[in-house]
Design a protein around this motif. Structure first.
Motif, PDB file in Angstrom:
ATOM      1  N   ASN A  44       0.818  -1.225   0.000  1.00 43.49           N
ATOM      2  CA  ASN A  44       0.000   0.000   0.000  1.00 43.49           C
ATOM      3  C   ASN A  44       0.850   1.273   0.000  1.00 43.49           C
ATOM      4  O   ASN A  44       0.418   2.312   0.511  1.00 43.49           O
ATOM      5  CB  ASN A  44      -0.950   0.017   1.209  1.00 43.49           C
ATOM      6  N   LEU A  45       2.039   1.196  -0.591  1.00 39.74           N
ATOM      7  CA  LEU A  45       2.945   2.347  -0.533  1.00 39.74           C
ATOM      8  C   LEU A  45       2.393   3.546  -1.297  1.00 39.74           C
ATOM      9  O   LEU A  45       2.467   4.689  -0.821  1.00 39.74           O
ATOM     10  CB  LEU A  45       4.317   1.953  -1.081  1.00 39.74           C
ATOM     11  N   THR A  46       1.834   3.316  -2.471  1.00 37.10           N
ATOM     12  CA  THR A  46       1.289   4.441  -3.240  1.00 37.10           C
ATOM     13  C   THR A  46       0.118   5.083  -2.510  1.00 37.10           C
ATOM     14  O   THR A  46      -0.031   6.316  -2.514  1.00 37.10           O
ATOM     15  CB  THR A  46       0.853   3.976  -4.643  1.00 37.10           C
ATOM     16  N   GLN A  47      -0.710   4.267  -1.850  1.00 37.91           N
ATOM     17  CA  GLN A  47      -1.799   4.834  -1.048  1.00 37.91           C
ATOM     18  C   GLN A  47      -1.256   5.703   0.084  1.00 37.91           C
ATOM     19  O   GLN A  47      -1.820   6.758   0.397  1.00 37.91           O
ATOM     20  CB  GLN A  47      -2.682   3.713  -0.465  1.00 37.91           C
ATOM     21  N   ARG A  48      -0.150   5.259   0.691  1.00 32.64           N
ATOM     22  CA  ARG A  48       0.436   6.041   1.788  1.00 32.64           C
ATOM     23  C   ARG A  48       0.999   7.373   1.285  1.00 32.64           C
ATOM     24  O   ARG A  48       0.801   8.421   1.913  1.00 32.64           O
ATOM     25  CB  ARG A  48       1.541   5.227   2.479  1.00 32.64           C
ATOM     26  N   LEU A  49       1.698   7.333   0.152  1.00 41.77           N
ATOM     27  CA  LEU A  49       2.226   8.566  -0.424  1.00 41.77           C
ATOM     28  C   LEU A  49       1.088   9.511  -0.807  1.00 41.77           C
ATOM     29  O   LEU A  49       1.157  10.728  -0.569  1.00 41.77           O
ATOM     30  CB  LEU A  49       3.073   8.256  -1.661  1.00 41.77           C
ATOM     31  N   THR A  50       0.037   8.951  -1.380  1.00 39.79           N
ATOM     32  CA  THR A  50      -1.115   9.760  -1.792  1.00 39.79           C
ATOM     33  C   THR A  50      -1.789  10.392  -0.587  1.00 39.79           C
ATOM     34  O   THR A  50      -2.154  11.584  -0.606  1.00 39.79           O
ATOM     35  CB  THR A  50      -2.121   8.885  -2.566  1.00 39.79           C
TER      36      THR A  50
ATOM     37  N   SER B  24       6.875  12.894  -5.774  1.00 38.07           N
ATOM     38  CA  SER B  24       7.758  12.128  -6.645  1.00 38.07           C
ATOM     39  C   SER B  24       7.451  10.648  -6.478  1.00 38.07           C
ATOM     40  O   SER B  24       7.888  10.007  -5.513  1.00 38.07           O
ATOM     41  CB  SER B  24       9.218  12.426  -6.288  1.00 38.07           C
ATOM     42  N   TYR B  25       6.698  10.099  -7.406  1.00 40.29           N
ATOM     43  CA  TYR B  25       6.238   8.712  -7.302  1.00 40.29           C
ATOM     44  C   TYR B  25       7.396   7.718  -7.446  1.00 40.29           C
ATOM     45  O   TYR B  25       8.378   7.987  -8.152  1.00 40.29           O
ATOM     46  CB  TYR B  25       5.217   8.411  -8.394  1.00 40.29           C
ATOM     47  N   LEU B  26       7.242   6.561  -6.818  1.00 40.57           N
ATOM     48  CA  LEU B  26       8.129   5.443  -7.104  1.00 40.57           C
ATOM     49  C   LEU B  26       7.745   4.799  -8.429  1.00 40.57           C
ATOM     50  O   LEU B  26       8.582   4.229  -9.113  1.00 40.57           O
ATOM     51  CB  LEU B  26       8.083   4.393  -5.989  1.00 40.57           C
ATOM     52  N   HIS B  27       6.467   4.854  -8.766  1.00 39.58           N
ATOM     53  CA  HIS B  27       6.010   4.388 -10.087  1.00 39.58           C
ATOM     54  C   HIS B  27       6.623   5.275 -11.166  1.00 39.58           C
ATOM     55  O   HIS B  27       6.706   6.496 -10.997  1.00 39.58           O
ATOM     56  CB  HIS B  27       4.493   4.481 -10.190  1.00 39.58           C
ATOM     57  N   VAL B  28       7.009   4.708 -12.330  1.00 40.42           N
ATOM     58  CA  VAL B  28       7.049   3.281 -12.615  1.00 40.42           C
ATOM     59  C   VAL B  28       8.500   2.817 -12.703  1.00 40.42           C
ATOM     60  O   VAL B  28       8.874   2.066 -13.590  1.00 40.42           O
ATOM     61  CB  VAL B  28       6.318   2.976 -13.935  1.00 40.42           C
ATOM     62  N   HIS B  29       9.287   3.341 -11.768  1.00 37.69           N
ATOM     63  CA  HIS B  29      10.673   2.890 -11.640  1.00 37.69           C
ATOM     64  C   HIS B  29      10.660   1.474 -11.067  1.00 37.69           C
ATOM     65  O   HIS B  29       9.847   1.147 -10.216  1.00 37.69           O
ATOM     66  CB  HIS B  29      11.414   3.834 -10.691  1.00 37.69           C
TER      67      HIS B  29
ATOM     68  N   ASP C 212      -2.114   6.600 -11.971  1.00 27.37           N
ATOM     69  CA  ASP C 212      -3.205   7.394 -12.538  1.00 27.37           C
ATOM     70  C   ASP C 212      -4.298   7.625 -11.492  1.00 27.37           C
ATOM     71  O   ASP C 212      -4.836   8.736 -11.371  1.00 27.37           O
ATOM     72  CB  ASP C 212      -3.776   6.670 -13.757  1.00 27.37           C
ATOM     73  N   TRP C 213      -4.618   6.584 -10.739  1.00 23.19           N
ATOM     74  CA  TRP C 213      -5.601   6.732  -9.652  1.00 23.19           C
ATOM     75  C   TRP C 213      -5.128   7.767  -8.641  1.00 23.19           C
ATOM     76  O   TRP C 213      -5.906   8.618  -8.189  1.00 23.19           O
ATOM     77  CB  TRP C 213      -5.797   5.379  -8.951  1.00 23.19           C
ATOM     78  N   SER C 214      -3.823   7.720  -8.278  1.00 23.70           N
ATOM     79  CA  SER C 214      -3.287   8.642  -7.292  1.00 23.70           C
ATOM     80  C   SER C 214      -3.376  10.088  -7.774  1.00 23.70           C
ATOM     81  O   SER C 214      -3.769  10.990  -7.017  1.00 23.70           O
ATOM     82  CB  SER C 214      -1.828   8.286  -6.982  1.00 23.70           C
ATOM     83  N   VAL C 215      -3.035  10.322  -9.047  1.00 19.83           N
ATOM     84  CA  VAL C 215      -3.146  11.680  -9.604  1.00 19.83           C
ATOM     85  C   VAL C 215      -4.596  12.156  -9.517  1.00 19.83           C
ATOM     86  O   VAL C 215      -4.862  13.316  -9.163  1.00 19.83           O
ATOM     87  CB  VAL C 215      -2.652  11.707 -11.063  1.00 19.83           C
ATOM     88  N   GLY C 216      -5.521  11.257  -9.790  1.00 21.00           N
ATOM     89  CA  GLY C 216      -6.933  11.614  -9.676  1.00 21.00           C
ATOM     90  C   GLY C 216      -7.327  12.008  -8.264  1.00 21.00           C
ATOM     91  O   GLY C 216      -8.120  12.949  -8.065  1.00 21.00           O
TER      92      GLY C 216
ATOM     93  N   ASP D 160      -8.712  26.235  -9.376  1.00 23.89           N
ATOM     94  CA  ASP D 160      -8.472  27.444 -10.171  1.00 23.89           C
ATOM     95  C   ASP D 160      -7.293  28.258  -9.654  1.00 23.89           C
ATOM     96  O   ASP D 160      -6.883  29.232 -10.292  1.00 23.89           O
ATOM     97  CB  ASP D 160      -9.727  28.325 -10.185  1.00 23.89           C
ATOM     98  N   LYS D 161      -6.753  27.856  -8.499  1.00 20.98           N
ATOM     99  CA  LYS D 161      -5.630  28.593  -7.913  1.00 20.98           C
ATOM    100  C   LYS D 161      -4.328  27.793  -7.963  1.00 20.98           C
ATOM    101  O   LYS D 161      -3.311  28.244  -7.430  1.00 20.98           O
ATOM    102  CB  LYS D 161      -5.927  28.917  -6.440  1.00 20.98           C
ATOM    103  N   THR D 162      -4.373  26.614  -8.585  1.00 15.84           N
ATOM    104  CA  THR D 162      -3.239  25.695  -8.486  1.00 15.84           C
ATOM    105  C   THR D 162      -2.766  25.237  -9.859  1.00 15.84           C
ATOM    106  O   THR D 162      -3.555  24.735 -10.663  1.00 15.84           O
ATOM    107  CB  THR D 162      -3.618  24.457  -7.653  1.00 15.84           C
ATOM    108  N   LEU D 163      -1.469  25.405 -10.108  1.00 17.07           N
ATOM    109  CA  LEU D 163      -0.848  24.847 -11.313  1.00 17.07           C
ATOM    110  C   LEU D 163      -0.387  23.432 -10.996  1.00 17.07           C
ATOM    111  O   LEU D 163       0.398  23.212 -10.073  1.00 17.07           O
ATOM    112  CB  LEU D 163       0.350  25.698 -11.738  1.00 17.07           C
ATOM    113  N   VAL D 164      -0.874  22.467 -11.748  1.00 18.66           N
ATOM    114  CA  VAL D 164      -0.457  21.066 -11.605  1.00 18.66           C
ATOM    115  C   VAL D 164       0.406  20.713 -12.810  1.00 18.66           C
ATOM    116  O   VAL D 164      -0.004  20.924 -13.960  1.00 18.66           O
ATOM    117  CB  VAL D 164      -1.679  20.121 -11.531  1.00 18.66           C
ATOM    118  N   TYR D 165       1.582  20.199 -12.542  1.00 20.37           N
ATOM    119  CA  TYR D 165       2.533  19.849 -13.615  1.00 20.37           C
ATOM    120  C   TYR D 165       2.940  18.397 -13.416  1.00 20.37           C
ATOM    121  O   TYR D 165       3.571  18.040 -12.428  1.00 20.37           O
ATOM    122  CB  TYR D 165       3.752  20.768 -13.526  1.00 20.37           C
ATOM    123  N   PHE D 166       2.571  17.537 -14.380  1.00 19.88           N
ATOM    124  CA  PHE D 166       2.899  16.111 -14.321  1.00 19.88           C
ATOM    125  C   PHE D 166       3.929  15.816 -15.404  1.00 19.88           C
ATOM    126  O   PHE D 166       3.692  16.080 -16.582  1.00 19.88           O
ATOM    127  CB  PHE D 166       1.647  15.272 -14.545  1.00 19.88           C
TER     128      PHE D 166
END
Length: 455
Positions: A128-134, A154-159, A185-189, A202-208
């Motif tokens: 559940n590491l990605t859930q914890r980071l999210t 900074s995701y561990l995916h998909v290293h 993709d779920w985490s970004v959502g 509307d106040k936040t720049l998201v850069y992936f």
């Protein structure tokens, strides 16, 4: 939140000179290093594969030297003082013990999770590491709804080592790699949803984006592709072919950045820093040259051309290639001074060494340099020649002049990849119990975190 991989300590195990909290961040939850196959049991050792070529020759030389000394001592050709021979054997034995200890305990020594300055899980568990980071990222946003913030996730995916939680494992059509992509993709959502929940979209720049192209040499023992795919582009991670450096850049800022727009101009991850500084109404440092540029004018359509007329692509400390996008042309010229030797020769990567290297017999130098026009040949299949490109020598002249100007702007700095910096130093090792207890602890599931210390 996530991978740091920019160092930790300088002189002692708790000076944290390279820690995120020593470089402008006020909270950290993640890995001090990166994600390795070595961190996940059963996934093999990419670290050992990467250094074995450097270890084979010194070990062979040492072995030959010891045998030769023993022979000449035995037949009486040379009298070697017993004390000198004993010291030599002792030094070799100590080095071998340290090396074996490091590789045997690699996972415990390098793969651990921290919150601020405290180790909370050593070795790292992927469960559940990605859930914890999210969750950490979402909680950070929740704590800062009334103040401007910068969140670097900074995701561990998909290293590799690849992993996926039970909710995503086996669900995609592309194996474990596809599962990992879908989980990310779920985490970004989830991050976008929490911005919406707090009326911050509307106040936040998201850069992936990504730091490099797919690691095409990453193939599991079962033959499954674990490193991704670069489409039409040549090469991959650790090279400056387009497959190694052309990465996605997805931006979202409702009301500021036009939805659905596509920008086909050379930009760089170096642009993130000046863009953030401009958004924060701060000043860029004036004591150094900043290679990046503010992206907002390009993103908002106020300009149509990138400020990067030239981009200089390095392989470690060596200038490998230069990209030139003239202001009066649609062409994007790319010049290579050397290229990696793929192995096997007819492949698209360095499968024998797991990554491509930048020196010696691992490369082929080109004089004159290789020249491509990426606007016509994005796959970098056919190098141009004076016969196929009338401006061949003119283009090289302009690029060489740009290289000269660039080189004059550089200042000598300590080599971060020297052997002195790469060798393991036990006195700098972070350990939540002791080296004799294999540096084991797990405070993620409850209990009070223990201050990191050297055992």
């Amino acid at each position: 939140v996530g991978k740091w991989h920019l160092g930790m300590n300088c002189e002692s195990s708790n000076d944290f000179c390279h820690h995120p909290l020593s470089h402008g961040f006020d909270y950290f939850y993640g890995l001090p290093v990166t994600n390795f196959r070595d961190c996940k049991p059963g996934q093999g050792s990419v670290f050992l594969k990467g250094v074995q070529k450097d270890l084979v020759i010194p070990i062979q030389i040492t072995g030959i030297a010891l045998v030769s000394l023993a022979i000449v001592q035995y037949i009486g050709l040379l009298k070697v003082p017993f004390q000198a021979l004993a010291y030599f054997l002792l030094i070799i034995t100590i080095l071998l013990v340290v090396l074996i200890f490091f590789f045997y305990h690699f996972r415990h020594l390098n793969c651990f999770l921290m919150r601020d300055h405290q180790i909370i899980q050593q070795p790292l568990s992927y469960e559940n590491l990605t859930q914890r980071l999210t969750k950490e990222a979402m909680q950070f946003i929740g704590r800062n709804t009334d103040t401007p913030f910068l969140l670097v996730l900074s995701y561990l995916h998909v290293h590799t080592a690849l992993y996926a939680s039970e909710n995503f494992k086996g669900k995609s059509k592309h194996g474990l790699y596809g599962d990992a992509v879908e989980e990310m993709d779920w985490s970004v959502g989830q991050i976008l949803d929490v911005l919406e929940k707090h009326n911050l979209s509307d106040k936040t720049l998201v850069y992936f984006t990504s730091d490099q192209g797919a690691h095409i040499e990453e193939i599991s023992s079962a033959g499954e592709v674990h490193g991704g795919y670069n489409g039409i582009y040549k090469g991959g991670k650790s090279t400056n072919w387009e497959g190694g450096i052309r990465v996605p850049g997805l931006l979202r800022w409702p009301g500021v950045v036009q939805a659905g727009a596509s920008i086909d101009e050379p930009t760089s991850n170096m642009d993130i820093f000046p863009t953030i500084v401009k958004l924060a109404a701060a000043q860029l440092p004036s004591d150094r040259i900043i290679d990046g540029h503010d992206l907002l004018p390009l993103l908002q359509g106020k300009v149509t051309r990138s400020e990067h007329e030239f981009l200089f692509h390095y392989c470690n400390a060596y200038l490998n290639a230069v990209r030139w996008h003239p202001g009066n042309s649609e062409s994007v010229w790319k010049v290579f001074f050397f290229t990696p030797n793929f192995s096997p020769e007819d492949s698209n990567g360095c499968y024998d060494s797991h990554v491509c290297f930048c020196h010696g017999g691992f490369i082929t130098r080109h004089d004159p340099p290789l020249l491509f026009d990426l606007s016509r040949d994005p796959e970098e299949k056919v190098p141009l020649t004076p016969e196929t490109e009338s401006r061949f020598y003119e283009i090289l002249r302009v690029v060489h002049q740009a290289v000269d100007n660039h080189t004059r702007s550089l200042h000598v700095v300590p080599n971060q990849l020297s052997w002195d910096n790469l060798l393991w130093k036990p006195w700098l090792q972070l350990c939540c119990s002791s080296l004799f207890q294999s540096c084991y602890c797990d405070y993620e599931s409850g209990g009070s975190p223990l201050q990191a210390h050297l055992g």
